[in-house]
Design an enzyme around this catalytic site. Structure first.
Site, PDB file in Angstrom:
ATOM      1  N   CYS A   8      24.982  44.632  56.788  1.00 43.29           N
ATOM      2  CA  CYS A   8      24.253  45.832  57.131  1.00 43.29           C
ATOM      3  C   CYS A   8      24.760  47.731  56.920  1.00 43.29           C
ATOM      4  O   CYS A   8      26.723  46.631  57.224  1.00 43.29           O
ATOM      5  CB  CYS A   8      23.643  45.662  58.287  1.00 43.29           C
ATOM      6  N   HIS A  26      22.147  33.423  60.422  1.00 44.17           N
ATOM      7  CA  HIS A  26      22.114  34.054  61.739  1.00 44.17           C
ATOM      8  C   HIS A  26      20.896  34.113  62.274  1.00 44.17           C
ATOM      9  O   HIS A  26      20.376  34.695  62.864  1.00 44.17           O
ATOM     10  CB  HIS A  26      21.384  35.732  60.925  1.00 44.17           C
TER      11      HIS A  26
END
Ligand code: ADP
Ligand code: SF4
Length: 695
Positions: free
Chosen positions: A31, A173
């Protein structure tokens, strides 16, 4: 220079399904806080990594449907065709430099609350969403599962249209991905064929992998990102189960991208783990599949990277943070310039971009996020029209960066530092064991400056205003830094706290320069980032009895955004650090601190032998102020500009100080950037730019 023979293996091509990557440098999805909101910023950043030699460059998470709306985080979307231009922008930038482009398709299930779309969240079984706002996710029925498979399939087809080479199926994750939620018993309590046994919990992952393959045929590679361990024992994903999963799906994907969960364990801060920390968890994967395996480990050493391949741990060297800190890492290794790599320090300032929803910044790399909007390139900087002299006063991060960037521009640079060594606050902070790796900030700059023939560095050279005027540099940068306040003024106490026993007060700088107080030591944290807990850890590890007090609801609250928070809490508890939240300080007298509840004002006396305030800092501004009052004398000495930078301008993070130094050098003799010193993307209207793209 030529590639070191022992590193040549890193430049061998490798097939990933129908595609071939030119080398083993693989920028895994990460990200960046830019995504769909600042697409040109994002695309330029990715393109520069491709230019820097990464063989594969991936997107961040890309949501496949508005039921997975990540707002307020700014990630990618591929909900319908109108999202395609953003992707094509990125893919084209990546392809321009011969790299493969990968996309990480995601549904986030119960980890999101869909603040933007307002559509109820989805989960394997009914459950609260993870955002702590009293919303729940709806358990998916069979129709929902069919719809989800369709969304993934359509997103895969659109990804192919956008030109991506590698399409991810993403189950990693921890709580963050719906497919992983289906794999984990604590989230998946279904009683149908999608729940219960491992075979059932794996069903949806298998279906989505097969659907993706079916959708894109052999035009794109299909990658599977899978967290092999959550580091929580049999309660979560663990080795035995992960081995079953890898063994079962072994040849189904074209690539295994493996890591540990959650994100804080994957992007492990350097304070809590070294380079290659994931090896012991992921090394089994290659023994169960013939497909290439990529993994991460904050790899910055080419020897370690080559070792991962020669020892059969990984086939591809995955990197998020090392590629952020130095987008040109592969090229430097290729050219035998590994000594010039700007190594990631593992501070995780970059991850805060996702949480706080701003374009990512990097402590080591001041150009990160500025590639498009300011045109800053990490390796190229405009030559100055002159070789005028620049004097930098202060050798902390801002001074070092200003000197380096100014020298790179061709100025004749002199840096004067008062103390015995360069580094400024970095020297002090890295004297604390938890922050040792951050020394790379000053080491890198000092080393790069040592190679410059047009830069001279002086230590033990405290300059006053007379000396600066006498030296007569055309440009003077005042980078004299800041000092921690010892009067407790900060966010909570807007005025100094009454202290009738000043001998109890010890400054953070005292501890950083080796003072070891005895007895019971109280640290008062109104800074909320890393320093107070690092001081606590440093002292407690030396056997000192530490009490950490903060007016906030939690200790080191800002470190949620840098993924350090949970590690810090664990570490402080392991070291028996006492913690008191919601308290300010009513006063300090002989042997006592009066703690005051921030809500009721109720007062509690605590016996202490020393108090360390970590609240706010004061700029070391007097030198700058004096030079400003003597502006009339500048011209006689040939001085054109005097500018304060870094913590002297305003105390802040290390990332701010380095950015400030860099900005200073970029702006020297440059046209006035005006009120808004960067371009914005207000005009990024996909319908208008659509014709620019072929799809
Ligand atoms: P920043 O984060 O902005 O780089 P630091 O506090 O890390 O600031 O570094 C400032 C550096 O400036 C310190 O190393 C300090 O010793 C040095 N310094 C302060 N005053 C002077 C001065 N008058 N002459 C030379 N160096 C100075
Ligand atoms: Fe590494 Fe810190 Fe830069 Fe992130 S911000 S890439 S952790 S140096």
């Amino acid at each position: 220079m030529a590639t070191d023979p022992s590193h040549r293996i890193l430049f061998e091509p490798l097939r990933i399904g129908p595609k071939t990557t030119k080398n083993r440098f693989y920028q895994v999805p990460h990200c960046n806080g830019m995504g769909h909101r600042w697409p040109r910023t994002m695309a330029e950043m990715r393109g520069i990594k491709a230019e820097g030699g990464w063989g594969v460059v991936c997107t961040e998470e890309c949501s496949v449907h508005p039921t997975s709306d990540l707002t307020p985080a700014t990630l990618m979307r591929l909900w319908d065709d109108s999202d395609l231009p953003v992707h094509e922008l990125m893919v084209n930038k990546v392809h321009e430099h011969g790299a493969l482009a990968g996309i990480q398709l995601v549904h986030n299930g119960q980890s999101v609350s869909n603040y933007f779309s307002r559509i109820p969240s989805l989960a394997p079984s009914p459950a609260p969403t993870e955002t702590g706002n009293s919303t729940q996710a709806r358990g998916m029925d069979k129709q929902d599962i069919r719809e989800l498979r369709r969304w993934f399939r359509e997103a895969a087809l659109r990804s192919r249209r956008a030109g991506y080479d590698i399409i991810y199926v993403y189950a990693a994750h921890g709580i963050m991905t719906l497919l992983y939620q289906f794999l984990l018993q604590r989230f998946n309590q279904r009683t149908d064929e999608y729940g219960g046994s491992l075979e059932n919990r794996l069903r949806l992952v298998r279906e989505v992998l097969e659907d993706t393959r079916d959708a894109v045929g052999h035009d794109c590679a299909v990658a599977f990102r899978f967290a092999v361990d959550e580091l929580m024992g049999p309660e979560g994903m663990h080795k035995a189960e992960a081995e079953d999963i890898v063994g079962t799906l072994a040849e189904l994907p074209d690539l295994w991208d493996v890591n540990v969960a959650d994100w804080g364990n994957d992007s492990l801060p350097s304070r809590f783990g070294a380079e290659g920390a994931q090896e012991k968890y992921v090394q089994f994967v290659k023994s169960l599949t013939t497909k290439p395996v990529v993994g991460v480990g904050r790899f910055t050493s080419p020897d370690t990277m080559a070792g991962q391949i020669t020892r059969g741990v990984l086939d591809l060297i995955g990197a998020a943070r090392p590629s952020i800190a130095d987008p040109f890492l592969p090229q430097k290794i290729k050219e035998g310039r590994s000594d010039e790599i700007r190594e990631c320090i593992g501070c995780n300032m970059c991850t805060s971009g996702d949480y706080v929803a701003y374009p990512m910044r990097c402590t080591q790399n001041p150009t990160m996020g500025e590639e498009w909007r300011r045109g800053w390139h990490p390796e190229r900087i405009a030559r100055a029209a002159t070789s005028d002299s620049v004097l930098v006063v202060g050798g902390g991060p801002s001074g070092l960066e200003a000197a380096l960037a100014a020298a790179n521009r061709g100025y004749d640079v002199t840096l004067a530092e008062a103390s015995h060594a360069l580094g400024g606050r970095v020297l002090g902070e890295t004297a604390l064991a938890p922050l040792r790796q951050w020394k790379r900030l000053s080491d890198h700059r000092e080393y790069m400056l040592s190679k410059q023939t047009n830069a001279r560095l002086f230590t033990q050279s405290r300059l006053d205003a007379d000396q600066i005027l006498e030296m007569g540099a055309a440009h003077v940068a005042i980078a004299t830094g800041a000092v921690w306040r010892t009067d407790f003024t900060g966010i909570h106490h807007r005025f100094p706290v009454p202290v009738s026993a000043p001998e109890l007060i010890i400054s953070p700088e005292d501890i950083m320069s080796g003072t070891m107080p005895g007895g019971r030591v109280m640290i008062f944290d109104d800074d909320h980032y890393y320093l107070a807990s690092s001081l606590a850890e440093h002292l407690a590890a030396a056997g000192i009895d530490v009490l950490l007090v903060t007016p906030a609801a939690e200790v080191a609250g800002w470190t949620h955004f840098t993924l350090e928070y949970e590690h810090i809490q664990t570490r402080l508890r392991e070291l028996d650090v006492d913690m008191v939240c919601h308290h300010g300080i009513g006063g300090i007298s002989n042997g006592h601190v009066r703690l005051e509840c921030v809500y009721t004002g109720a007062s509690t006396p605590v016996e202490v032998d020393a108090v360390i305030p970590v609240t706010a800092r004061n700029s070391r501004a007097p030198l700058f102020d004096e030079l400003m009052t003597r502006q009339a004398e500048w011209a006689d000495h040939g001085i054109r500009t005097v500018t304060r930078i870094g913590d002297c301008l305003v105390p802040g993070t290390l990332a701010m100080a380095i950015h400030s130094g860099h900005e200073y050098a970029r702006n020297l003799d440059a046209p006035d950037p005006g009120d808004i010193p960067f371009r914005r993307e207000n005009d990024f209207d996909t319908s208008r730019i659509w014709p620019e793209f072929t799809s």
